[in-house]
Write a protein that holds these residues in place. Sequence first.
Motif, PDB file in Angstrom:
ATOM      1  N   ALA A  55      91.791  67.963  71.950  1.00  0.00           N
ATOM      2  CA  ALA A  55      92.198  67.983  70.549  1.00  0.00           C
ATOM      3  C   ALA A  55      92.306  66.575  69.996  1.00  0.00           C
ATOM      4  N   SER A  56      92.040  66.466  68.710  1.00  0.00           N
ATOM      5  CA  SER A  56      92.265  65.214  68.015  1.00  0.00           C
ATOM      6  C   SER A  56      93.450  65.408  67.085  1.00  0.00           C
ATOM      7  N   GLY A  57      94.006  64.311  66.616  1.00  0.00           N
ATOM      8  CA  GLY A  57      95.146  64.392  65.721  1.00  0.00           C
ATOM      9  C   GLY A  57      96.432  64.051  66.436  1.00  0.00           C
TER      10      GLY A  57
ATOM     11  N   ASN B 168     100.128  67.469  77.009  1.00  0.00           N
ATOM     12  CA  ASN B 168     100.290  66.929  75.654  1.00  0.00           C
ATOM     13  C   ASN B 168      99.954  65.444  75.582  1.00  0.00           C
ATOM     14  N   ALA B 169     100.191  64.724  76.652  1.00  0.00           N
ATOM     15  CA  ALA B 169      99.857  63.293  76.648  1.00  0.00           C
ATOM     16  C   ALA B 169      98.351  63.087  76.509  1.00  0.00           C
ATOM     17  N   LYS B 170      97.570  64.004  77.075  1.00  0.00           N
ATOM     18  CA  LYS B 170      96.112  63.920  76.994  1.00  0.00           C
ATOM     19  C   LYS B 170      95.542  64.787  75.879  1.00  0.00           C
ATOM     20  N   LYS B 171      96.411  65.454  75.140  1.00  0.00           N
ATOM     21  CA  LYS B 171      95.989  66.301  74.015  1.00  0.00           C
ATOM     22  C   LYS B 171      94.941  67.318  74.475  1.00  0.00           C
TER      23      LYS B 171
END
Length: 125
Positions: free
Chosen positions: A24-26, A74-77
């Motif tokens: 994911a981006s953002g 979450n750290a790596k999205k």
Amino acid sequence: QVQLAESGGGEVQIGGSLRLSCAASGDTFSSYAMGWFRQAPGQERECVAVINWSGDNTYYADSVKGRFTISRDNAKKTVFLQMNSLKPEDTAVYYCAAPKDPLLFTVRMSSYGFWGQGTQVTISS
């Protein structure tokens, strides 16, 4: 806004395993629940797994329970779908998705506003 890109699909034999990833981006990815959906030819898209923003709440469709595991970093999205003991009926295009309301934990497809392009998973005998 969230942009999503799946990877990891391919062809495996019955009983094999695959691990799908969704990057994911953002900056707000960690706020979003995330879902994995799949669509087989001639069939409606269905939800197979959902994970909440923190990763401590998950949902699985009955058809994949005990075989698939959804997780996130979450750290790596990134959100993952580990698929084991694959069956021919798992053959489909797999999509990751984020809901329009980031915190909404739901299997309802209409609640998801951000979708990846999909990755093909084919189970062969």
